[in-house]
Design an enzyme around this catalytic site. Structure first.
Site, PDB file in Angstrom:
ATOM      1  N   GLY A 182     -46.158  59.887  -1.669  1.00  0.00           N
ATOM      2  CA  GLY A 182     -46.835  61.167  -1.868  1.00  0.00           C
ATOM      3  C   GLY A 182     -47.839  61.475  -0.767  1.00  0.00           C
ATOM      4  O   GLY A 182     -47.812  60.894   0.318  1.00  0.00           O
TER       5      GLY A 182
ATOM      6  N   GLY B 270     -51.565  61.651   0.947  1.00  0.00           N
ATOM      7  CA  GLY B 270     -52.859  60.963   0.931  1.00  0.00           C
ATOM      8  C   GLY B 270     -52.839  59.629   1.664  1.00  0.00           C
ATOM      9  O   GLY B 270     -51.796  59.149   2.113  1.00  0.00           O
TER      10      GLY B 270
ATOM     11  N   ILE C  17     -53.431  56.556   0.643  1.00  0.00           N
ATOM     12  CA  ILE C  17     -52.832  55.357   0.042  1.00  0.00           C
ATOM     13  C   ILE C  17     -51.308  55.333   0.195  1.00  0.00           C
ATOM     14  O   ILE C  17     -50.746  54.315   0.640  1.00  0.00           O
ATOM     15  CB  ILE C  17     -53.322  55.186  -1.404  1.00  0.00           C
TER      16      ILE C  17
ATOM     17  N   GLU D 109     -40.134  64.092  -1.567  1.00  0.00           N
ATOM     18  CA  GLU D 109     -40.321  65.547  -1.431  1.00  0.00           C
ATOM     19  C   GLU D 109     -40.925  65.868  -0.069  1.00  0.00           C
ATOM     20  O   GLU D 109     -40.468  66.734   0.636  1.00  0.00           O
ATOM     21  CB  GLU D 109     -41.161  66.112  -2.569  1.00  0.00           C
TER      22      GLU D 109
ATOM     23  N   LEU E 187     -56.847  61.344  -9.168  1.00  0.00           N
ATOM     24  CA  LEU E 187     -58.300  61.521  -9.142  1.00  0.00           C
ATOM     25  C   LEU E 187     -58.972  60.738 -10.270  1.00  0.00           C
ATOM     26  O   LEU E 187     -60.058  60.200 -10.098  1.00  0.00           O
ATOM     27  CB  LEU E 187     -58.632  63.014  -9.240  1.00  0.00           C
TER      28      LEU E 187
ATOM     29  N   GLY F 218     -44.840  67.160  -6.882  1.00  0.00           N
ATOM     30  CA  GLY F 218     -43.687  66.441  -7.425  1.00  0.00           C
ATOM     31  C   GLY F 218     -44.039  65.145  -8.125  1.00  0.00           C
ATOM     32  O   GLY F 218     -43.150  64.351  -8.410  1.00  0.00           O
TER      33      GLY F 218
ATOM     34  N   LYS G 229     -67.085  58.828  -4.718  1.00  0.00           N
ATOM     35  CA  LYS G 229     -68.480  59.204  -4.438  1.00  0.00           C
ATOM     36  C   LYS G 229     -69.362  57.983  -4.191  1.00  0.00           C
ATOM     37  O   LYS G 229     -70.325  57.733  -4.948  1.00  0.00           O
ATOM     38  CB  LYS G 229     -69.041  60.049  -5.582  1.00  0.00           C
TER      39      LYS G 229
HETATM   40  N1  COA Z   1     -64.638  62.161  -9.460  1.00  0.00           N
HETATM   41  C1  COA Z   1     -65.238  62.922  -8.507  1.00  0.00           C
HETATM   42  N2  COA Z   1     -64.731  63.120  -7.269  1.00  0.00           N
HETATM   43  C2  COA Z   1     -63.574  62.503  -6.992  1.00  0.00           C
HETATM   44  C3  COA Z   1     -62.891  61.700  -7.925  1.00  0.00           C
HETATM   45  C4  COA Z   1     -63.482  61.537  -9.203  1.00  0.00           C
HETATM   46  N3  COA Z   1     -62.897  60.802 -10.132  1.00  0.00           N
HETATM   47  N4  COA Z   1     -61.767  61.229  -7.342  1.00  0.00           N
HETATM   48  C5  COA Z   1     -61.727  61.716  -6.098  1.00  0.00           C
HETATM   49  N5  COA Z   1     -62.815  62.479  -5.900  1.00  0.00           N
HETATM   50  C6  COA Z   1     -63.114  63.215  -4.665  1.00  0.00           C
HETATM   51  C7  COA Z   1     -63.091  62.316  -3.455  1.00  0.00           C
HETATM   52  O1  COA Z   1     -64.371  61.753  -3.245  1.00  0.00           O
HETATM   53  C8  COA Z   1     -62.690  63.287  -2.356  1.00  0.00           C
HETATM   54  O2  COA Z   1     -63.808  64.070  -2.019  1.00  0.00           O
HETATM   55  P1  COA Z   1     -64.050  64.567  -0.514  1.00  0.00           P
HETATM   56  O3  COA Z   1     -62.902  65.508  -0.222  1.00  0.00           O
HETATM   57  O4  COA Z   1     -65.370  65.253  -0.584  1.00  0.00           O
HETATM   58  O5  COA Z   1     -64.026  63.321   0.309  1.00  0.00           O
HETATM   59  C9  COA Z   1     -61.695  64.223  -3.058  1.00  0.00           C
HETATM   60  O6  COA Z   1     -62.018  64.137  -4.453  1.00  0.00           O
HETATM   61  C10 COA Z   1     -60.214  63.831  -2.863  1.00  0.00           C
HETATM   62  O7  COA Z   1     -60.039  62.513  -3.262  1.00  0.00           O
HETATM   63  P2  COA Z   1     -59.145  61.487  -2.419  1.00  0.00           P
HETATM   64  O8  COA Z   1     -59.282  60.142  -3.062  1.00  0.00           O
HETATM   65  O9  COA Z   1     -59.471  61.576  -0.963  1.00  0.00           O
HETATM   66  O10 COA Z   1     -57.709  62.033  -2.736  1.00  0.00           O
HETATM   67  P3  COA Z   1     -56.429  62.241  -1.799  1.00  0.00           P
HETATM   68  O11 COA Z   1     -56.697  63.086  -0.626  1.00  0.00           O
HETATM   69  O12 COA Z   1     -55.835  60.915  -1.574  1.00  0.00           O
HETATM   70  O13 COA Z   1     -55.531  63.160  -2.751  1.00  0.00           O
HETATM   71  C11 COA Z   1     -54.693  64.091  -4.830  1.00  0.00           C
HETATM   72  C12 COA Z   1     -55.520  63.003  -4.093  1.00  0.00           C
HETATM   73  C13 COA Z   1     -54.558  63.536  -6.202  1.00  0.00           C
HETATM   74  C14 COA Z   1     -55.390  65.410  -4.903  1.00  0.00           C
HETATM   75  C15 COA Z   1     -53.321  64.221  -4.105  1.00  0.00           C
HETATM   76  O14 COA Z   1     -52.592  63.093  -4.277  1.00  0.00           O
HETATM   77  C16 COA Z   1     -52.493  65.364  -4.609  1.00  0.00           C
HETATM   78  O15 COA Z   1     -52.489  66.422  -4.064  1.00  0.00           O
HETATM   79  N6  COA Z   1     -51.779  65.189  -5.722  1.00  0.00           N
HETATM   80  C17 COA Z   1     -50.958  66.245  -6.276  1.00  0.00           C
HETATM   81  C18 COA Z   1     -49.932  65.753  -7.165  1.00  0.00           C
HETATM   82  C19 COA Z   1     -49.002  64.835  -6.459  1.00  0.00           C
HETATM   83  O16 COA Z   1     -49.218  63.649  -6.461  1.00  0.00           O
HETATM   84  N7  COA Z   1     -47.924  65.320  -5.878  1.00  0.00           N
HETATM   85  C20 COA Z   1     -46.874  64.519  -5.276  1.00  0.00           C
HETATM   86  C21 COA Z   1     -47.169  64.147  -3.905  1.00  0.00           C
HETATM   87  S1  COA Z   1     -46.448  65.218  -2.709  1.00  0.00           S
END
Ligand code: COA
Length: 433
Positions: free
Chosen positions: A216, A218, A220, A239, A314, A337, A362
């Site tokens: 996906g 990000g 990780i 996807e 998240l 997806g 955070k």
């Molecule tokens: N509470 C508060 N803030 C949180 C949090 C929580 N539990 N978890 C994450 N955050 C904040 C992070 O600190 C980060 O903040 P910043 O932008 O100010 O640094 C932000 O939220 C994003 O978190 P991050 O861990 O960097 O997430 P990511 O960029 O790896 O993306 C998703 C995470 C979940 C949004 C992303 O995977 C996504 O778009 N998912 C959609 C669904 C999916 O999985 N689709 C299939 C893949 S194509």
């Protein structure tokens, strides 16, 4: 008229295309690189100059902010996001744009059944000798949009790579087109910190040679990709085609040789990444960009034995409900997806789904494993679908486990500083037997 004459007759400017758009129209573009920013900006400028209002624009994963998704345009030009990037995220949270809940696999059918589409607008690669444009890197939803749209407006870009299986649009069906050879958006390289690398290595140990992968969005999923370089005979069915996948193909870890369908081919619905990746896709018979209703169908995914799906989140609660779309009521992303692949992976023979994230957010002040989701949080993957949850402290297998077993497994991979309070909360809820 031959194709070239027809091309010249329909060739105009983004501003002229914007002048075709009428009040009350609904326009849509496909995902990521397909968003035609020059046409969009021209539509925005027309609205700003009071030449147009009451227009709706559907986008999927905007890759740069569109200036008109701001308060100034409220009520005149309404954006509808199906999977937000940063620009749409701000517009939705600001109350200037709307949101369409949908699994990615269902987007074509939702467009077909529910959206009265006046205009398809898209970036495409140049016309071939048969008079066809390619939707470039997007299999995605373009076929459904093209079937539905009353008008087709194209922004032809010489830099758009041409995936051989992407939908083709014939010049005869095009209303008007413009040429804008801008550089394609590239994603900055992901910063892989120690936690991402640890999680990547934990998941890589679970992935056998010969598995088929979805990674996906990000850091990780990218870290997992990097940790798989020593594997062999991996396949890709995903996807979003990402840079780490090109890396895996070029180092020989992925050869798609054991896939039961699309053998020797990398399959995806769209691509977004680096120039190196776009060059790899261009005219490459080993890459198939296909319609998302097929690629993301859990039944298609499940045909691959040992299917491994890796996505981010998240927040996760004690039941294993996964929020990947919001922080409380604050919108972050569409569903994409994730659920399509979780369901496909858990029904694949030997398949596994991993939802992975750092244990805290955070600066270690917030645990991402929580007793209950923050009020307003969206449940992306439900408790009956979730399989493995992974943090830098290990893996919690949830599928086939009771609530009490889930709670214990989740607490064991939470950050140590939050384990006591999580245990206290679980006992208070009477769910730790
Ligand atoms: N509470 C508060 N803030 C949180 C949090 C929580 N539990 N978890 C994450 N955050 C904040 C992070 O600190 C980060 O903040 P910043 O932008 O100010 O640094 C932000 O939220 C994003 O978190 P991050 O861990 O960097 O997430 P990511 O960029 O790896 O993306 C998703 C995470 C979940 C949004 C992303 O995977 C996504 O778009 N998912 C959609 C669904 C999916 O999985 N689709 C299939 C893949 S194509």
């Amino acid at each position: 008229m031959n194709f070239n004459e027809e091309y010249q007759k329909k060739l105009t400017s983004p501003e002229q295309i914007a002048s075709h758009i009428q009040p009350g129209w609904t326009c849509a573009s496909d995902i990521a690189l397909a968003v035609p920013y020059a046409i969009c900006d021209a539509i925005g400028a027309r609205v700003k100059n009071n030449g147009l209002s009451d227009v709706t624009l559907h986008t999927m994963l905007d890759t740069r902010p569109l200036s008109f998704f701001s308060e100034e345009y409220k009520g005149k030009l309404t954006g509808v996001s199906w999977f937000s990037g940063g620009g749409m995220r701000n517009a939705i949270n600001g109350g200037w744009a709307d949101l369409m809940p949908s699994y990615y696999r269902d987007m074509p059918s939702i467009f077909t059944d529910y959206v009265d589409l006046d205009a398809y607008i898209a970036v495409v690669s140049p016309m071939d000798k048969h008079g066809y444009f390619s939707t470039g890197c997007d299999g995605s939803v373009s076929a459904a949009l093209l079937n539905k749209a009353k008008h087709i407006y194209l922004q032809v870009n010489r830099n758009m790579p041409r995936a051989l299986t992407a939908p083709a649009i014939h010049i005869s069906g095009v209303t008007a087109l413009c040429e804008v050879d801008e550089e394609l958006v590239v994603l900055p390289p992901t910063k892989l910190d120690d936690i991402s690398l640890t999680i990547g290595n934990i998941i890589a140990e679970e992935i056998p040679n010969g598995a088929t992968l979805q990674l996906g969005i990000g850091a990780i999923p990218d870290a997992v990709g990097m940790a798989l370089k020593s594997k062999r005979n991996l396949g890709i069915h995903t996807e979003m085609f990402t840079d780490s996948m090109v890396e895996l193909i070029e180092c020989g870890a992925v050869d798609n040789s054991l896939k039961p369908i699309h053998r020797l081919k990398t399959v995806a619905a769209f691509a977004l990444g680096s120039k190196r990746m776009y060059d790899y896709i261009d005219d490459n018979p080993a890459v198939e960009m296909l319609r998302v209703e097929y690629v993301n169908d859990p039944a298609t995914i499940a045909l691959h034995p040992n299917f491994m799906s890796i996505n981010a989140a998240l927040e996760v609660d004690f039941f294993g409900q996964v929020c990947a779309e919001s922080i409380g009521t604050r919108h972050v992303s569409g569903t994409g997806g994730q659920v399509d692949y979780v369901r496909g992976a858990i029904t694949s023979k030997g398949g596994k789904s991993f939802i992975a994230f750092p244990s805290t957010a955070k600066n270690d002040t917030v645990s991402k494993i929580v007793p209950i989701l923050t009020p307003g949080a969206i449940v992306t993957t439900g408790k009956n679908d979730v399989d493995h949850i992974v943090t830098e402290y290990g893996i919690a297998k949830l599928r086939g486990r009771t609530l009490s077993q889930r709670v214990k497994a989740l607490i064991s991979i939470a950050h140590p500083k939050f384990r006591d309070e999580l245990t206290f909360a679980a006992k208070k809820q009477n769910i730790m037997i």
